[in-house]
Design an enzyme around this catalytic site. Structure first.
Site, short mmCIF file in Angstrom:
data_model
loop_
_atom_site.label_atom_id
_atom_site.label_comp_id
_atom_site.label_asym_id
_atom_site.label_seq_id
_atom_site.Cartn_x
_atom_site.Cartn_y
_atom_site.Cartn_z
N ARG A 1 81.82 -17.81 43.71
CA ARG A 1 80.97 -18.68 42.63
C ARG A 1 82.09 -18.54 41.43
O ARG A 1 82.92 -17.79 41.27
CB ARG A 1 79.81 -18.02 42.22
N GLU B 1 69.50 0.07 43.39
CA GLU B 1 68.36 -0.83 43.28
C GLU B 1 67.23 -0.52 44.00
O GLU B 1 65.94 -0.50 43.55
CB GLU B 1 68.83 -2.17 43.56
N ARG C 1 61.89 -6.59 46.33
CA ARG C 1 62.57 -7.12 45.50
C ARG C 1 62.36 -8.75 45.54
O ARG C 1 62.44 -9.18 46.52
CB ARG C 1 64.26 -6.96 45.90
N HIS D 1 70.30 -9.62 38.65
CA HIS D 1 70.62 -8.19 38.88
C HIS D 1 70.00 -7.23 37.88
O HIS D 1 70.38 -6.15 37.62
CB HIS D 1 72.30 -8.12 38.55
N ASN E 1 64.08 -5.55 50.86
CA ASN E 1 64.75 -6.71 50.08
C ASN E 1 64.57 -7.61 51.22
O ASN E 1 65.74 -7.70 51.87
CB ASN E 1 65.96 -5.94 49.61
#
Length: 395
Positions: free
Chosen positions: A239, A382, A91, A180, A8
């Site tokens: 955010r 993940e 990823r 996601h 990743n």
């Protein structure tokens, strides 16, 4: 048995895991951080050895070479030769509408990932860099791309289109892509196993520094809170989540902000940080407990936004079997889970407060025994999901 290396690549970091498949045994894992800065750090861990080393890491090539050196260390390594890694799973954040599934990487795939730089400028460039570096160091391995957006390709048109002129969709591919996806896919499959019900209606709630919520019907994503980019939907660490577009116009036209400044404001200075001065939820919960009203309001706002999405998605699916909490906050914050699940008995959600307060890294049910809708906590993985999909491509 085959060893799958999962990579990743971020703008200044590289996370990795070496996983033996199909046993799913993690042979080694770690993180290289502060790539490109004066002082970087390499973290490496295996069953018999772990270390953290400070060093300058000029680029991702240096980072992956250092990781490979640890993996093949004569005394503490877990492999003896690069050929012992037949495949590497990467990823990749944004696959646009070009990729609806995991793919073996070739020149065409790399070119498409590059074309999508503008849709994920912080993520896709380092993702591609990680692929190119891995090709250099492991030329014999198959390189496989697992896209964050792929799981959401099943969202139907009525949910993934914006009500703007059709040409923006047709010519510029402006639509809901979602993010996601690897996490939502993993936990929804685990939830289906726990429920022993294949045709299930789930809402998966991924809460970390970035947050998203997905409606999953019969194993397919049918709606999702993040859209064209990763800033809307739930309130996140920095955010804003959903905001009236008029606020953006007001900031530009009346307060003199540039478009770039507004983007920076909504991405990096808003959310829980903007509301409280803290971006880490643990600090916010601690301050709220001490009586900080701004922090308590931020927690209430955060939970309220999640509750609204749960109600909307339950309506969209015409039913609900389980709500699944995952990722750092979802797995660890009993405060947020309690706030979200309170006063939700109309939907059949009844939280067991004692189970909610238990600390565990295991998949678990935290709703009351007679709760019509189950509440589950499932730690996301993940890296394992990427390893599983990569292994499937070479089996």
């Amino acid at each position: 048995m085959k060893n799958i290396l999962v990579i990743n690549s971020g703008s200044s970091s590289l996370k990795f895991q070496l996983i033996e498949m199909p046993s799913e045994k993690v042979l080694a894992s770690g993180l290289v951080e502060r790539i490109g800065l004066e002082t970087g750090k390499v973290h490496y861990k295996s069953e018999k050895f772990s270390t953290s080393e400070e060093m300058q890491v000029k680029n991702h090539s240096v980072a992956l070479k250092k990781v490979t050196k640890y993996l093949m260390d004569p005394e503490n390594g877990v492999i003896s030769d690069p050929s012992e890694i037949p495949a590497i799973g990467h990823r990749v954040v944004h696959g646009g509408d070009a990729f609806s599934d995991t793919v073996v990487i070739d020149e065409k795939v790399k070119a498409t990932v590059k074309e999508l730089f503008s849709l994920a400028p912080l993520h896709n460039p380092p993702n591609l860099n990680g692929i190119e570096v891995a090709e250099e160091i492991f030329p014999q391995a198959k390189q496989v791309a697992v896209f964050d957006t792929a799981f959401h390709q099943s969202i139907p048109s009525e949910a993934n289109r914006y009500a703007i002129p059709n040409e923006f969709y047709e010519k510029h591919h402006i639509q809901v892509y979602g993010f996601h996806g690897t996490s939502h896919k993993y936990v929804s499959e685990k939830a289906t196993e726990m429920l022993s019900k294949a045709n299930s209606k789930l809402i998966t709630v991924h809460l970390g520094n970035g947050c998203s919520i997905t409606a999953v019907k019969n194993g397919k994503s049918v709606d999702h809170s993040l859209g064209f980019g990763p800033v809307n939907g739930l309130i996140m660490g920095t955010r804003s989540g959903d905001i009236d577009q008029s606020v953006i116009f007001y900031l530009i036209e009346q307060l003199g902000y540039t478009a770039k400044e507004v983007s920076d404001l909504l991405h990096h200075k808003s959310g829980m940080l903007g509301l409280t001065g803290y971006s880490d939820l643990r600090d916010i919960e601690e301050q709220a407990e001490k009586g900080n009203r701004e922090c308590q309001l931020a927690l209430d706002m955060n939970a309220y936004r999640i509750k609204k999405y749960i109600g909307a998605y339950a309506a969209a699916m015409n039913g609900l079997d389980a709500v699944v909490f995952t990722a750092g906050i979802g797995e660890n914050s009993n405060v947020i889970r309690k706030l979200v699940c309170s006063d939700m008995d109309y939907l059949g959600i009844e939280l067991d407060l004692e189970k909610n307060d238990e600390r565990s890294k295991e998949n678990r049910e935290i709703s009351k025994l007679d709760s019509k809708v189950k509440v589950l906590v499932i730690p996301t993985n993940e890296e394992l999901e990427i390893a599983k999909q990569t292994f499937a491509m070479i089996s």
